[in-house]
Design a protein around this motif. Sequence first.
Motif, PDB file in Angstrom:
ATOM      1  N   SER A 289       0.827  -1.212   0.000  1.00  0.00           N
ATOM      2  CA  SER A 289       0.000   0.000   0.000  1.00  0.00           C
ATOM      3  C   SER A 289       0.855   1.253   0.000  1.00  0.00           C
ATOM      4  O   SER A 289       0.376   2.333  -0.324  1.00  0.00           O
ATOM      5  N   VAL A 290       2.129   1.127   0.364  1.00  0.00           N
ATOM      6  CA  VAL A 290       3.025   2.285   0.252  1.00  0.00           C
ATOM      7  C   VAL A 290       3.463   2.461  -1.199  1.00  0.00           C
ATOM      8  O   VAL A 290       3.881   3.529  -1.612  1.00  0.00           O
ATOM      9  N   GLY A 291       3.357   1.369  -1.987  1.00  0.00           N
ATOM     10  CA  GLY A 291       3.723   1.458  -3.389  1.00  0.00           C
ATOM     11  C   GLY A 291       4.919   0.599  -3.741  1.00  0.00           C
ATOM     12  O   GLY A 291       5.350   0.585  -4.882  1.00  0.00           O
ATOM     13  N   ASN A 292       5.469  -0.094  -2.744  1.00  0.00           N
ATOM     14  CA  ASN A 292       6.629  -0.930  -3.028  1.00  0.00           C
ATOM     15  C   ASN A 292       6.179  -2.254  -3.642  1.00  0.00           C
ATOM     16  O   ASN A 292       5.344  -2.947  -3.062  1.00  0.00           O
ATOM     17  N   PRO A 293       6.745  -2.629  -4.793  1.00  0.00           N
ATOM     18  CA  PRO A 293       6.403  -3.932  -5.363  1.00  0.00           C
ATOM     19  C   PRO A 293       6.956  -5.054  -4.486  1.00  0.00           C
ATOM     20  O   PRO A 293       7.974  -4.880  -3.804  1.00  0.00           O
ATOM     21  N   ILE A 294       6.284  -6.226  -4.549  1.00  0.00           N
ATOM     22  CA  ILE A 294       6.685  -7.349  -3.706  1.00  0.00           C
ATOM     23  C   ILE A 294       7.094  -8.504  -4.608  1.00  0.00           C
ATOM     24  O   ILE A 294       6.428  -8.788  -5.609  1.00  0.00           O
ATOM     25  N   LEU A 295       8.196  -9.140  -4.244  1.00  0.00           N
ATOM     26  CA  LEU A 295       8.674 -10.268  -5.020  1.00  0.00           C
ATOM     27  C   LEU A 295       8.607 -11.511  -4.142  1.00  0.00           C
ATOM     28  O   LEU A 295       9.186 -11.550  -3.056  1.00  0.00           O
ATOM     29  N   LEU A 296       7.869 -12.532  -4.596  1.00  0.00           N
ATOM     30  CA  LEU A 296       7.773 -13.785  -3.841  1.00  0.00           C
ATOM     31  C   LEU A 296       8.400 -14.893  -4.674  1.00  0.00           C
ATOM     32  O   LEU A 296       8.278 -14.913  -5.894  1.00  0.00           O
ATOM     33  N   LEU A 297       9.090 -15.835  -3.993  1.00  0.00           N
ATOM     34  CA  LEU A 297       9.779 -16.914  -4.704  1.00  0.00           C
ATOM     35  C   LEU A 297       9.237 -18.259  -4.258  1.00  0.00           C
ATOM     36  O   LEU A 297       8.743 -18.409  -3.135  1.00  0.00           O
ATOM     37  N   GLU A 298       9.363 -19.245  -5.150  1.00  0.00           N
ATOM     38  CA  GLU A 298       8.985 -20.614  -4.815  1.00  0.00           C
ATOM     39  C   GLU A 298       9.906 -21.137  -3.717  1.00  0.00           C
ATOM     40  O   GLU A 298      11.095 -20.846  -3.705  1.00  0.00           O
TER      41      GLU A 298
END
Lengths: 155, 518
Positions: B120-129
């Motif tokens: 919600s601050v605008g930072n993209p999130i990266l999730l990994l397997e």
Amino acid sequence: MEKGKISALQMSVMMYHAIIATGILFIPKTVFDAAQQDIWISPIWAFPLGLLSVYIAYKLHKLYPDDTIMQYSQHILGAFFGKVLGLILLLLLYTSISVMVWQYGEFVVSEFLPHTPKYVIVGMMILLCAFAVHGGLEVIGRLAEMVFPFFSYFF
Amino acid sequence: MFNRKKFTFNKQNKGQQVDKEVLKPLYSNLEKNLEVLNFLYKDCSDVVFRSFVIAGHIKAQLIYIKGMSNIEEIDNNVLTPLMQQTDQNSINPISLIEHRLSVAEITKIESFDTCVEQLSVGNPILLLEDNRQGYALGLAKWEKRAIEEPSGELVVRGPREGFTESVEVNTSLLRRKIKSPQLKMKTLKVGSYTQTTIMITYIQDLSDETLIEEITQRIKRIDIDGILESGYIEELIQDNSYSPFPQVLVTERPDTAVSNLLEGRVVIVVDGTPFVLVAPTTFYSLFQSGEDYYHHFIISTATRWLRFLFLFISLLLPSLYVAVITYHQEMVPTTLLLTMVDSREAIPFPALVEALLMEITFEGLREAGLRLPKQVGAAVSIVGALVIGQAAVAAGLVSDPMVMVVALTGIASFTIPRYNIAIPFRLLRFPIMLLAGTFGLLGIMMGLLAIIIHLSTLRSFGVPYLSPMAPMKRRDLKDTLIRAPLWKLNTRPHLTGEYNKYRQSSNQKPFPNKNEEE
């Protein structure tokens, strides 16, 4: 009891306010009736007397620094006479305040608003005082300090 | 009552499920994580889920909110290096992220609530397997207003920059002026839905620790669904909420905020508004403009006196006019009285009604002028000039002196540099007018005394509102009614700056070098 703290300056200003109004409006007339043209001598003689009473109050305070006048009069005179003195002091306060309020009403009606009923004028003043007292001792002290420059400018 | 019940009902049922999911830590299974996030952001079409594969075999997911992240940088610095990775064997995805992504700020995420917060601050999130950690990439970028001159606090001399709606920009403006690391900023989040960022800013060793603690406590106590402007905070933390007088100073100017910080006060910056709060404040500081310190001290002192004079005019002038005309005609010089009587002869109303009529009309015009669409502004100002001016007199509704009184009062209330302290005085004018109409000058005195009594009861975060006049602190008088020369302002104000008393070395009065000629 309210535990407000006021400074020495605030106390002196408050006392000044309490005394000066009556002093300017009513004392000259009373003294003039008795002394006529020798009225200028009266303050010279009144001055040491006033000083003496202030000195007594100061000494009593030094002896009993944490007590009120009610409390130490019981120490000095014993429980019964102390309480009687306390009662007298309360009555004195009551009467002197009544006199001040009456003086105020009399002055305003005679000088400014001759057609307004006196109880309206006195009632308004008492309401205002109640408002100030509701705020506590500190508030009255600050009020006196705020008003003092204007007050001393006019007298 | 009914509505309120319904609201709590809703909150307890649907809200609870969301709350439960949010508090859990991330799973190691990417599918499961996505399931939860999809559930949280169900029906949020502005949230983008982008799945891709790193080096041909590690599944990854990038999540961001449209319009809040810098897409160009995501493409160039995140997606490109990760997707073009060809070395299939010796790849450790964690070291890949730490070494290959050219992003300055990468935060590790372990639970869903930080995930939501970062998104919600605008930072993209990266999730990994097969990874229990996610990464928030500091690539937030959204549209914000440029720094402009504050329209509410104009100055002739002084910086032309003002705060904006973005809390980062605002704190950077403060930091640019105070370079010392002693400038501290504590972040709080308030508002159960808006999660508004609130920065408590102060200078260590200058501000009282207990004051900072008190302010933090008062803000933490707030439990509200949204904070839209610093006015919300102001109303929820001030000492006496029934008083019309502002107990917190509001400013749009970084230089004013900084000068208050240097006097040991605390500045509260709220996200989403250019108005920052300064606490504690006193009555007299509300009459100071930042400009006072940029001009010569004699001129500033004169300006301050002028302001106080016009304060009294804006509060009292109509009442004085009413009282004198109604009760104390003997106070007016005879020739003037004759003209006044002459102009009042045709007026059907008593002075009080006349005054109320004109003052209310003026306030109405002022309010209309604020809200008007720009296109009709000219029309209203012409009509207003006619209503208040000659037409009202010609129609026989008001007298000439009354028009002058109203005009002067109107101008007087705008000489006060802060809008929020001018309002209560403008409002209190009306009860005092009524008192003047019923009791004459005595009524005005009563009204004034009542106002002073009320002002003496007020405190702003423990500091008496009328200090340093009452209680009297002679040392602080140098910067209230007068503005002493800068080389005399050696000490900070008594009640806020006691912890680091001296702000400069003494004897800084400039003097010409007398030996120069020799």
